[in-house]
Design a protein around this motif. Structure first.
Motif: not given
Ligand SMILES: [Zn+2]
Length: 287
Positions: A28-29, A41-43, A203-204, A208-209
């Motif tokens: 999970n993201f 932003k992906t985290d 696409h995690p 990223i950004w």
């Protein structure tokens, strides 16, 4: 208060706007948004990004038809850059299979290819006039910084993968870059709204950004660059989106077999017109 890495505003925490999973649907993201510049932003992002890319060597061909079509699109992009900058020398950063450098060379321009892999990219193996330099993304170091001098740095589908895009751009500026050509997925495209958490371009953790025009301009301005041209492109994405969607929804094999075969692929081509402007491109000069 924490400053946003992109717009430098003091914004505190980013807001969570979406929960997503990776391609396999196992991890999970979150997609987080800066309240000031609206960058997404992906985290979380793994500490060691290098291991994500270990399997993606670019030393094999891509298929003749694919290579031919890519060549047409790339030559259109080269014309776009040269019209705006009158550049004769290019640094193809994140050169992948080497298609962009190959086309630059064929059109008579000077190209230097660079990427993280030690093997020379497939499509420039037989063109010794194109130097290939190693780039270490974790340390942000290029094998030969002098080769950047006075060149247009080509960053096609690179900046969305970089942990600190501002520090990355400023490295190239410090090495003497003259112009930048940047292409990234467009975070304001229609398919982001339609597919939401199933959108393939999240696409995690690779992406990223997630930029749109305004947040990209904020990043470039605060990095010491001035935007001179920008626009959108459309790349075929229908099959990519269906692949992600059916994978996440755990669709039965017969559904995937029906969707992913040469005849269905051909029939799906016209549908790409429904999802325009899924790529954002920008040409910027060093201030
Ligand atoms: Zn921001």
């Amino acid at each position: 208060m924490k400053n946003c890495l992109i717009c430098e505003q003091s914004v505190g925490a980013y807001h969570k706007i979406l929960e997503i999973t990776d391609y396999a649907g196992t991890q999970n993201f979150s997609i987080m948004e800066c309240p000031a510049c609206r960058i997404l932003k992906t985290d979380p992002i793994p500490d060691d990004l290098g291991t994500l890319y270990e399997d993606s060597a670019f030393d094999k061909p891509q298929g003749e038809f694919h290579h031919f079509l890519k060549g047409i699109l790339i030559r259109r992009e080269i014309k776009r850059i040269v019209t705006a900058t009158h550049s004769k020398g290019f640094l193809d950063m994140g050169s992948g299979h080497g298609n962009f450098s190959e086309n630059l060379h064929k059109l008579g321009y000077s190209a230097v290819a660079t990427d993280s892999h030690l093997q020379r990219p497939y499509y420039i193996r037989s063109i010794p006039q194109i130097p290939y330099k190693h780039f270490d993304y974790n340390k942000m170091l290029i094998e030969d910084p002098a080769c950047v001098q006075n060149r247009t740095v080509v960053l096609r589908h690179v900046l969305e993968h970089i942990r600190d895009p501002k520090a990355f751009l400023q490295k190239f500026i410090s090495w003497g870059a003259a112009y930048f050509y940047i292409a990234v997925p467009n975070a304001q495209s229609l398919e982001r709204l339609i597919f939401r958490e199933h959108n393939a371009f999240w696409h995690p953790p690779f992406h990223i950004w997630h930029y749109h025009k305004a947040s990209m301009e904020k990043l470039l301005n605060s990095s010491g660059l001035e935007v001179i041209r920008s626009g959108h492109d459309t790349i075929p994405s229908v099959l990519l989106q269906l692949d992600f969607y059916t994978k996440r929804k755990k669709s039965p094999p017969w559904v995937r077999n029906m969707l992913f075969n040469p005849v269905a692929n051909l029939c799906a081509m016209p549908l790409n017109i429904l999802f325009p402007n899924n790529v954002l491109w920008v040409i910027a000069r060093v201030k």
